[in-house]
Structure formats: C-alpha cells, structure tokens
Design an enzyme around this catalytic site. Sequence first.
Site, mmCIF file in Angstrom:
data_model
loop_
_atom_site.group_PDB
_atom_site.id
_atom_site.type_symbol
_atom_site.label_atom_id
_atom_site.label_comp_id
_atom_site.label_asym_id
_atom_site.label_seq_id
_atom_site.Cartn_x
_atom_site.Cartn_y
_atom_site.Cartn_z
ATOM 1 N N ASN A 103 0.860 -1.186 0.000
ATOM 2 C CA ASN A 103 0.000 0.000 0.000
ATOM 3 C C ASN A 103 0.895 1.235 0.000
ATOM 4 O OD1 ASN A 103 -2.322 -1.600 0.159
ATOM 5 N ND2 ASN A 103 -2.178 -1.713 2.387
ATOM 6 N N GLN A 106 -2.349 3.087 2.688
ATOM 7 C CA GLN A 106 -1.229 2.940 3.629
ATOM 8 C C GLN A 106 -1.568 3.606 4.962
ATOM 9 O OE1 GLN A 106 2.513 4.454 2.138
ATOM 10 N NE2 GLN A 106 3.698 3.531 3.815
ATOM 11 N N HIS A 110 6.583 -1.365 3.751
ATOM 12 C CA HIS A 110 6.471 -2.782 4.104
ATOM 13 C C HIS A 110 5.733 -3.520 3.002
ATOM 14 C CE1 HIS A 110 3.099 -0.504 5.753
ATOM 15 N NE2 HIS A 110 2.351 -1.559 5.468
HETATM 16 P P1 AMP Z 1 -0.674 -0.577 5.641
HETATM 17 O O1 AMP Z 1 -2.137 -0.276 5.546
HETATM 18 O O2 AMP Z 1 -0.144 -1.205 4.377
HETATM 19 O O3 AMP Z 1 0.134 0.605 6.109
HETATM 20 O O4 AMP Z 1 -0.563 -1.724 6.687
HETATM 21 C C1 AMP Z 1 -0.108 -1.577 7.985
HETATM 22 C C2 AMP Z 1 -0.257 -2.922 8.627
HETATM 23 O O5 AMP Z 1 0.491 -2.915 9.823
HETATM 24 C C3 AMP Z 1 -1.705 -3.282 8.991
HETATM 25 O O6 AMP Z 1 -2.055 -4.503 8.353
HETATM 26 C C4 AMP Z 1 -1.662 -3.413 10.514
HETATM 27 O O7 AMP Z 1 -2.494 -4.440 10.992
HETATM 28 C C5 AMP Z 1 -0.195 -3.695 10.766
HETATM 29 N N1 AMP Z 1 0.293 -3.283 12.072
HETATM 30 C C6 AMP Z 1 0.134 -2.083 12.667
HETATM 31 N N2 AMP Z 1 0.734 -2.072 13.875
HETATM 32 C C7 AMP Z 1 1.297 -3.298 14.035
HETATM 33 C C8 AMP Z 1 2.047 -3.906 15.084
HETATM 34 N N3 AMP Z 1 2.342 -3.263 16.220
HETATM 35 N N4 AMP Z 1 2.458 -5.183 14.901
HETATM 36 C C9 AMP Z 1 2.162 -5.847 13.774
HETATM 37 N N5 AMP Z 1 1.451 -5.331 12.754
HETATM 38 C C10 AMP Z 1 1.018 -4.068 12.878
#
Ligand code: AMP
Length: 112
Positions: free
Chosen positions: A86, A93, A99
């Site tokens: 994303n 995002q 990531h």
């Molecule tokens: P995005 O929308 O691509 O920025 O995705 C961010 C991702 O990070 C989401 O799927 C969240 O569930 C995940 N996320 C956020 N905080 C944490 C955390 N502390 N540990 C593991 N995953 C996380």
Amino acid sequence: MSSDCIFCKIVSNDIPAKKFYEDEEVIAFHDIRPIAPVHFLIVPKGHVESLAGCDASHQALLGKILLLAPKLATQLGLKGFRTMINTGREGGQEVFHIHVHVFGGGETLPKT
Ligand code: AMP
Ligand code: ZN
C-alpha cells in the site's frame, strides 16, 4: 530511525512483535490484524516512508525483500500467497514505513 514510527520501534525492539525473521537489513513479523490465516510483513530496518519515497539507491533492498517473500511464505507452509504494498494514504497505507504484506493459507484468495 524515526522516533514516532511504530515499525522503527519494532525494528529496535522498543515495542514487541511476533518477529520470525531478521537479518542485517530486514525483519519479518506477523501482522497484528491478519486478513488471512497467515499474514506477515517484510520491513526494511531503515526508515523509508513508502514505495513512492524509494529511488535507485533502494533497488537492491526492494529486490531482496521480494525474493525473501516466497522463502518466508514456504517456511510458514504457504503453497501460494499474495503480496501487497500500500502506497500513500489514497493507496490505503496506514503505517508510513515501507512494508510488503504477504498473506495466504486456507481458501484460495478471491480475484482482486
Ligand atoms: P498498511 O495499511 O499497508 O500501512 O498496513 C499496515 C499494517 O500494519 C496493517 O495490516 C496493521 O495491521 C499492521 N500493524 C500495525 N501495527 C502493528 C504492530 N504493532 N504489529 C504488527 N502489525 C502491525
Ligand atoms: Zn520507521
């Protein structure tokens, strides 16, 4: 390191995560809100906001992350998987430290 970045804090072990892979440049850990039976994130240790913030200096790192995806997916028992990056708020995002999502397991994923 960006002091208010949650993924930088996971890299530095300031907040816990279910990490299952680490080398000198990247980590991988399970997503806290999985959208599939297996859902993990591959994250570079260095802080880069998003794919849109990458340039030629990130080429090898991006390639490394993509090549790592099938290796880690296989280690976790996946026979197939989906990757997702994303980019930007409009791209969905939420965490502004680049990531790659990798997810799969269970049912065949629907066509997007
Ligand atoms: P995005 O929308 O691509 O920025 O995705 C961010 C991702 O990070 C989401 O799927 C969240 O569930 C995940 N996320 C956020 N905080 C944490 C955390 N502390 N540990 C593991 N995953 C996380
Ligand atoms: Zn960061």
